[in-house]
Design an enzyme around this catalytic site. Structure first.
Site, mmCIF file in Angstrom:
data_model
loop_
_atom_site.group_PDB
_atom_site.id
_atom_site.type_symbol
_atom_site.label_atom_id
_atom_site.label_comp_id
_atom_site.label_asym_id
_atom_site.label_seq_id
_atom_site.Cartn_x
_atom_site.Cartn_y
_atom_site.Cartn_z
ATOM 1 N N HIS A 38 -56.566 -3.359 -4.261
ATOM 2 C CA HIS A 38 -56.331 -1.775 -4.240
ATOM 3 C C HIS A 38 -57.660 -1.120 -3.407
ATOM 4 O O HIS A 38 -58.340 -0.625 -4.064
ATOM 5 C CB HIS A 38 -56.117 -1.168 -5.472
ATOM 6 C CG HIS A 38 -54.653 -1.555 -6.295
ATOM 7 N ND1 HIS A 38 -53.662 -1.137 -5.788
ATOM 8 C CD2 HIS A 38 -54.504 -2.521 -7.026
ATOM 9 C CE1 HIS A 38 -52.498 -1.747 -6.443
ATOM 10 N NE2 HIS A 38 -52.974 -2.574 -7.279
ATOM 11 N N GLU A 80 -57.281 1.286 -1.712
ATOM 12 C CA GLU A 80 -56.960 2.805 -1.533
ATOM 13 C C GLU A 80 -57.317 3.778 -2.707
ATOM 14 O O GLU A 80 -57.499 4.905 -2.591
ATOM 15 C CB GLU A 80 -55.548 2.862 -1.418
ATOM 16 C CG GLU A 80 -54.463 2.968 -2.770
ATOM 17 C CD GLU A 80 -54.285 1.398 -3.141
ATOM 18 O OE1 GLU A 80 -53.658 1.415 -4.276
ATOM 19 O OE2 GLU A 80 -54.878 0.603 -2.740
ATOM 20 N N CYS A 97 -50.882 -4.774 -2.819
ATOM 21 C CA CYS A 97 -50.389 -5.221 -4.045
ATOM 22 C C CYS A 97 -48.952 -5.665 -3.981
ATOM 23 O O CYS A 97 -48.625 -6.415 -3.463
ATOM 24 C CB CYS A 97 -50.989 -4.447 -5.214
ATOM 25 S SG CYS A 97 -51.048 -5.328 -6.890
#
Length: 234
Positions: free
Chosen positions: A176, A178, A90
């Site tokens: 994202h 993660e 990001c």
């Protein structure tokens, strides 16, 4: 001596999440640098075997209000010019793109919530192959251009530049990968004002996170594992 993964973190709740376990399983020792608190220098970034630059609620264009961004971009520039293994997530991908000489700017809209990517031809043959038809978490309003010499890997209807790779070493992800379900609740709390401003219901994002957790966990492990495999082969 085990390899080192240096992680640049901009806000505490946006950490490695699902990626931590993959890196530790592959033998990496992990150390965080806290942007805005710790000094981020070219020498320190260049010394690490792997660098991960995480997200945050500010933008590349905010350097006049957040002066730590200018030296951070300079350090990332040294890292990418040396073609050292670097993953941006990001804001991290936007900082990488800026360091690689292309524009990053607000789009006038936002993309928040879970939705799938469309992989480009290059993306379908890349480490992102396992994300086909897997909804991932989006939380952004800015967008990067694709750096010269890099491949555009993925898109969504509102944000055509979702990921880029420049060879095996440099990978930028707008989305994202993660985030795990436990992290999502913290995100919903921290971003309550933004959600309300855009008339987005946190209950929907929470429900999607819980439903998608097994697929997202497998996908995150697969992408990062495949990327590390590429690094080791190069």
């Amino acid at each position: 001596m085990s390899p080192t993964a240096l992680v640049v973190r901009h806000v505490v709740f946006e950490d490695l999440g699902l990626l931590r376990e993959v890196l530790t399983e592959r033998g990496y020792g992990i150390r965080y640098l806290e942007a805005g608190q710790d000094e981020i220098t070219a020498g320190e970034l260049l010394a690490a075997d792997l660098v991960v630059v995480l997200g945050g609620p500010i933008g590349v264009g905010d350097a006049d209000r957040y002066p730590f961004l200018a030296p951070e971009i300079a350090a990332i520039t040294a890292r990418v010019e040396a073609n050292r293994p670097t993953l941006g997530v990001c804001l991290g991908a936007q900082l990488m793109a800026a360091a690689m000489g292309v524009a990053v700017a607000p789009t006038g809209g936002v993309e928040i919530g879970f939705s799938p990517l469309t992989l480009t031809e290059a993306g379908a043959g890349s480490v992102l192959e396992g994300l086909r038809d897997v909804p991932v978490l989006h939380w952004h309003g800015d967008q990067f251009e694709i750096p010269a010499g890099a491949d555009r890997l993925a898109e969504t209807p509102g944000f055509p530049n979702q990921a880029f790779a420049a060879g095996p070493n440099l990978l930028g992800l707008q989305f994202h990968l993660e985030v795990d379900p436990q992290m999502v609740e913290t995100w919903l709390i921290a971003n309550a004002y933004e959600l309300a401003m855009h008339d987005l219901d946190p209950r929907e994002i929470r429900a999607d996170a819980l439903e998608l957790a097994p697929r997202l966990t497998d996908a995150a492990r697969g992408v990062v594992g495949a990327w590390i495999d590429e690094l080791e082969r190069s």
